[in-house]
Motif scaffolding. Sequence first.
Motif, PDB file in Angstrom:
ATOM      1  N   SER A 134       2.109  -3.972 -11.280  1.00 37.19           N
ATOM      2  CA  SER A 134       3.289  -3.576 -10.507  1.00 37.19           C
ATOM      3  C   SER A 134       2.982  -2.366  -9.641  1.00 37.19           C
ATOM      4  O   SER A 134       3.410  -2.290  -8.482  1.00 37.19           O
ATOM      5  N   PHE A 158       8.979   7.496  -7.419  1.00 40.48           N
ATOM      6  CA  PHE A 158       8.033   7.140  -8.475  1.00 40.48           C
ATOM      7  C   PHE A 158       7.256   8.356  -8.989  1.00 40.48           C
ATOM      8  O   PHE A 158       6.307   8.199  -9.764  1.00 40.48           O
ATOM      9  N   ILE A 165       3.453  -2.470  -5.685  1.00 43.25           N
ATOM     10  CA  ILE A 165       4.460  -1.561  -5.138  1.00 43.25           C
ATOM     11  C   ILE A 165       3.828  -0.590  -4.143  1.00 43.25           C
ATOM     12  O   ILE A 165       4.390  -0.308  -3.085  1.00 43.25           O
ATOM     13  N   PRO A 171       5.016   1.322 -13.332  1.00 42.96           N
ATOM     14  CA  PRO A 171       3.719   1.334 -12.634  1.00 42.96           C
ATOM     15  C   PRO A 171       2.693   2.241 -13.320  1.00 42.96           C
ATOM     16  O   PRO A 171       2.113   3.131 -12.699  1.00 42.96           O
ATOM     17  N   ASP A 212       4.352   6.120  -1.954  1.00 41.60           N
ATOM     18  CA  ASP A 212       5.796   6.293  -2.102  1.00 41.60           C
ATOM     19  C   ASP A 212       6.316   7.385  -1.172  1.00 41.60           C
ATOM     20  O   ASP A 212       7.428   7.306  -0.662  1.00 41.60           O
ATOM     21  N   ILE A 216      15.114   3.212  -9.807  1.00 39.50           N
ATOM     22  CA  ILE A 216      14.475   3.371  -8.500  1.00 39.50           C
ATOM     23  C   ILE A 216      15.464   3.336  -7.347  1.00 39.50           C
ATOM     24  O   ILE A 216      15.102   3.667  -6.217  1.00 39.50           O
ATOM     25  N   ARG A 234      11.887   0.747  -1.912  1.00 44.10           N
ATOM     26  CA  ARG A 234      11.430   0.755  -3.307  1.00 44.10           C
ATOM     27  C   ARG A 234      11.943  -0.463  -4.063  1.00 44.10           C
ATOM     28  O   ARG A 234      11.201  -1.114  -4.789  1.00 44.10           O
ATOM     29  N   THR A 243       9.540  -3.410  -5.522  1.00 40.80           N
ATOM     30  CA  THR A 243       9.533  -3.603  -6.979  1.00 40.80           C
ATOM     31  C   THR A 243       9.969  -5.008  -7.350  1.00 40.80           C
ATOM     32  O   THR A 243       9.346  -5.656  -8.201  1.00 40.80           O
TER      33      THR A 243
END
Length: 274
Positions: free
Chosen positions: A170, A249, A174, A21, A135, A244, A184, A188
């Motif tokens: 991405s 992240f 995400i 990402p 995240d 992940i 996650r 993803t």
Amino acid sequence: MSDFLQALVLGALQGLTEFLPISSSAHLRIFPELFGWGDPGAAFTAVVQIGTEVAVLLYFRKDIFTIAWTWLQSLVKPEYRGRLEARLGWFIILGSIPIGVLGVAFKDTIETDLRNLWLIGTTLIVLGIVLGIADRVGRNEREIKHLTIRHALLMGVAQAAALVPGVSRSGATISMGRLLGYERAAATRYAFLLAIPAVVAAGVFEMPEISSGDNSYGWAPTIFATVVSFVVGYAVIAWLLRYISTHTFAPFVIYRVLLGAGVLVLLAAGVLTA
């Protein structure tokens, strides 16, 4: 440096950054400038990305075949319409509409104004922070089987933001998935699948531009870079999905902010030209 050596470096760079990402299009804009090669152009960037999408097709070949086959069956057999794979087929189609419409409508702007390094440096930082927040607050309560039409469209809109280099296809998808509560791995995985129609369509759409006099590379170096991006990209997919499962992240967020800040500093110092 020969065009083929440059193509090797750019293809490897594309493969390394497409699925992380951190925005592959930003890297293909920034690093050639640092090396003194100039902007490789939107057409080169779009076509080389096909290589990484072929890696996705190969890596997820069983999933993609099942989704495509079940979706086709659902068109004529009602008993297939409630299956997850059939719904995913529709979600990927619907989620691809925003980036397709905006990509065609703003083609000229995307290929010129949006490739400005001041903008790219800023989006790397801002969207990196968005990814970090998403995240952190994401609740890990939804899997792909919980995907709805509304969520698919929201992630499709987020993906469309990646028409601006520096956003990351991405990363944007995400981030939206995490904000909606998806795990996650689920966010993803769906980001990879959702990108396939958009990236392949963009590459095919831009192919005629490779032969134009405005393009930095001809067909042979472009094809070579595309093959390199496929090989490197396949390895990155396998690594990222393992990573992940046990990590956040955060490293990518830090990298984005540092890279974006570095670009802005170099621009201000006159080392880079926007």
